[in-house]
Design a protein around this motif. Structure first.
Motif, PDB file in Angstrom:
ATOM      1  N   ALA A  52      38.218  28.742  34.375  1.00 42.30           N
ATOM      2  CA  ALA A  52      37.638  29.163  33.097  1.00 42.30           C
ATOM      3  C   ALA A  52      38.756  29.598  32.156  1.00 42.30           C
ATOM      4  CB  ALA A  52      36.654  30.314  33.305  1.00 42.30           C
ATOM      5  N   ILE A  53      38.631  29.198  30.893  1.00 43.60           N
ATOM      6  CA  ILE A  53      39.594  29.584  29.858  1.00 43.60           C
ATOM      7  C   ILE A  53      38.813  30.406  28.837  1.00 43.60           C
ATOM      8  CG2 ILE A  53      41.232  28.740  28.138  1.00 43.60           C
ATOM      9  CD1 ILE A  53      41.245  26.059  29.729  1.00 43.60           C
ATOM     10  N   LEU A  54      39.128  31.692  28.744  1.00 42.64           N
ATOM     11  CA  LEU A  54      38.310  32.624  27.974  1.00 42.64           C
ATOM     12  C   LEU A  54      39.075  33.219  26.799  1.00 42.64           C
ATOM     13  CD1 LEU A  54      36.891  34.628  31.042  1.00 42.64           C
ATOM     14  CD2 LEU A  54      36.017  32.493  30.066  1.00 42.64           C
ATOM     15  N   GLU A  65      35.034  41.734  29.233  1.00 38.17           N
ATOM     16  CA  GLU A  65      33.690  41.960  29.770  1.00 38.17           C
ATOM     17  C   GLU A  65      33.087  40.652  30.277  1.00 38.17           C
ATOM     18  OE1 GLU A  65      29.278  43.617  28.375  1.00 38.17           O
ATOM     19  OE2 GLU A  65      30.993  43.773  26.990  1.00 38.17           O
ATOM     20  N   LEU A  66      33.318  39.575  29.540  1.00 37.84           N
ATOM     21  CA  LEU A  66      32.812  38.274  29.952  1.00 37.84           C
ATOM     22  C   LEU A  66      33.367  37.883  31.318  1.00 37.84           C
ATOM     23  CD1 LEU A  66      31.405  35.540  29.571  1.00 37.84           C
ATOM     24  CD2 LEU A  66      33.372  34.826  28.172  1.00 37.84           C
ATOM     25  N   SER A  67      34.661  38.135  31.526  1.00 41.52           N
ATOM     26  CA  SER A  67      35.275  37.754  32.803  1.00 41.52           C
ATOM     27  C   SER A  67      34.595  38.447  33.972  1.00 41.52           C
ATOM     28  CB  SER A  67      36.770  38.087  32.795  1.00 41.52           C
ATOM     29  OG  SER A  67      36.998  39.491  32.852  1.00 41.52           O
ATOM     30  N   PRO A  78      38.695  31.148  39.082  1.00 38.96           N
ATOM     31  CA  PRO A  78      39.864  31.722  38.407  1.00 38.96           C
ATOM     32  C   PRO A  78      39.734  31.577  36.893  1.00 38.96           C
ATOM     33  CG  PRO A  78      40.407  29.574  39.310  1.00 38.96           C
ATOM     34  CD  PRO A  78      38.988  29.873  39.743  1.00 38.96           C
ATOM     35  N   PHE A  79      40.398  32.462  36.142  1.00 39.61           N
ATOM     36  CA  PHE A  79      40.279  32.368  34.690  1.00 39.61           C
ATOM     37  C   PHE A  79      41.595  32.717  34.005  1.00 39.61           C
ATOM     38  CE2 PHE A  79      38.770  36.478  36.161  1.00 39.61           C
ATOM     39  CZ  PHE A  79      39.423  37.396  35.339  1.00 39.61           C
ATOM     40  N   ILE A  80      41.745  32.117  32.816  1.00 38.04           N
ATOM     41  CA  ILE A  80      42.895  32.340  31.933  1.00 38.04           C
ATOM     42  C   ILE A  80      42.373  32.975  30.659  1.00 38.04           C
ATOM     43  CG2 ILE A  80      44.635  31.188  30.510  1.00 38.04           C
ATOM     44  CD1 ILE A  80      44.742  28.947  32.539  1.00 38.04           C
ATOM     45  N   PHE A  81      43.104  33.942  30.120  1.00 38.02           N
ATOM     46  CA  PHE A  81      42.744  34.527  28.831  1.00 38.02           C
ATOM     47  C   PHE A  81      43.569  33.888  27.707  1.00 38.02           C
ATOM     48  CE2 PHE A  81      41.365  38.544  31.130  1.00 38.02           C
ATOM     49  CZ  PHE A  81      40.030  38.387  30.809  1.00 38.02           C
ATOM     50  N   SER A  96      44.903  42.872  35.287  1.00 34.49           N
ATOM     51  CA  SER A  96      44.249  43.839  36.179  1.00 34.49           C
ATOM     52  C   SER A  96      42.811  43.433  36.480  1.00 34.49           C
ATOM     53  CB  SER A  96      44.271  45.244  35.558  1.00 34.49           C
ATOM     54  OG  SER A  96      43.375  45.329  34.452  1.00 34.49           O
ATOM     55  N   LEU A  97      42.204  42.659  35.567  1.00 38.15           N
ATOM     56  CA  LEU A  97      40.835  42.194  35.775  1.00 38.15           C
ATOM     57  C   LEU A  97      40.772  40.920  36.619  1.00 38.15           C
ATOM     58  CD1 LEU A  97      39.382  42.841  32.200  1.00 38.15           C
ATOM     59  CD2 LEU A  97      38.858  44.104  34.292  1.00 38.15           C
ATOM     60  N   GLY A  98      41.944  40.390  36.965  1.00 40.34           N
ATOM     61  CA  GLY A  98      41.963  39.234  37.856  1.00 40.34           C
ATOM     62  C   GLY A  98      42.377  37.928  37.210  1.00 40.34           C
TER      63      GLY A  98
END
Length: 233
Positions: A52-54, A65-67, A78-81, A96-98
């Motif tokens: 996921a790319i957020l 919050e979405l993550s 897994p996700f990228i900001f 820290s949120l992963g």
């Protein structure tokens, strides 16, 4: 790229969202673009993604919050900001949120692709490869995983591709619950109402196919899923 990886992109900026979804699509990814956080949550509930790319700054809730909402649905995703924020505290909060990576806007599309490929390669390498299983013994039946056949005492029983995949999943987890979500995302690749209705039909077909051995049953666990049960004689 050995297979087409599925990406969830949550980005409210129409121009950037369109650009990234088109560019990543050209690079061989299957991109599902959500224009707000709620749409991203819904897509996570009904699809299976590899990454996921957020965007951090969204109109209905921030990406942080979405993550966490996404992690509650699929803890393994897994996700990228993506963010215009450059403060160190925001970057640290993201990790820290992963988050597995953090890219600052303006986004360099080529760099994004390189990072995605590197992350996916690492994540795939980290997964322990399951040993190949050539067959499952189900009572008096034999499910051959190499030639996609179900046999009963030497007699071949023809299964459709979906019937085979469903039976293989149930056999792999014999005497254990397979949830609706697990079945639908594994066999149909999508968890939705229409496929859930289809699932009941396929279970009915499999019950008929397995009907020659009275020890076998496919149990409907109310509102949770199904279990292939093999009872003692």
């Amino acid at each position: 790229m050995d297979r087409m990886y599925k990406l969830l992109l949550v980005e409210d900026d129409n121009a950037l969202g369109y650009l990234l979804s088109e560019y990543l699509g050209m690079k061989g990814f299957a991109v599902s673009w959500a224009k707000n956080a709620e749409e991203g949550v819904q897509k996570t509930k009904t699809n299976v993604f590899d990454l996921a790319i957020l965007d951090v700054m969204l109109p209905d809730m921030d990406g942080f919050e979405l993550s966490q909402k996404i992690k509650s649905i699929n803890p393994e995703l897994p996700f990228i900001f993506l963010t215009a924020k450059s403060l160190k505290i925001d970057v640290l909060k993201g990790f820290s949120l992963g988050a597995v990576d953090y890219l600052k806007k303006p986004i360099d599309e080529e760099e994004l692709v390189v990072r995605i490929n590197a992350l996916l390669a690492r994540l795939v390498a980290d997964k322990v490869e399951e040993p190949h299983v050539s067959q499952y013994i189900i009572g008096d039946y034999l499910l051959n995983m190499d030639n996609f056949e179900l046999n009963y005492k030497g007699e071949s029983i023809k299964l459709t591709a979906k019937e085979f995949d469903l039976l293989a999943l149930l056999a792999k987890n014999k005497n254990q619950l397979c949830t609706h979500k697990e079945i639908l995302t594994t066999v149909w690749d999508k968890n939705d109402y229409f496929n859930k209705k289809s699932l009941n039909v396929f279970v009915s077909h499999l019950r008929k196919h397995l009907g020659k051995d009275p020890r076998l049953s496919i149990v409907n666990v109310s509102r949770r899923g199904f279990m292939l049960r093999e009872s003692e004689v």
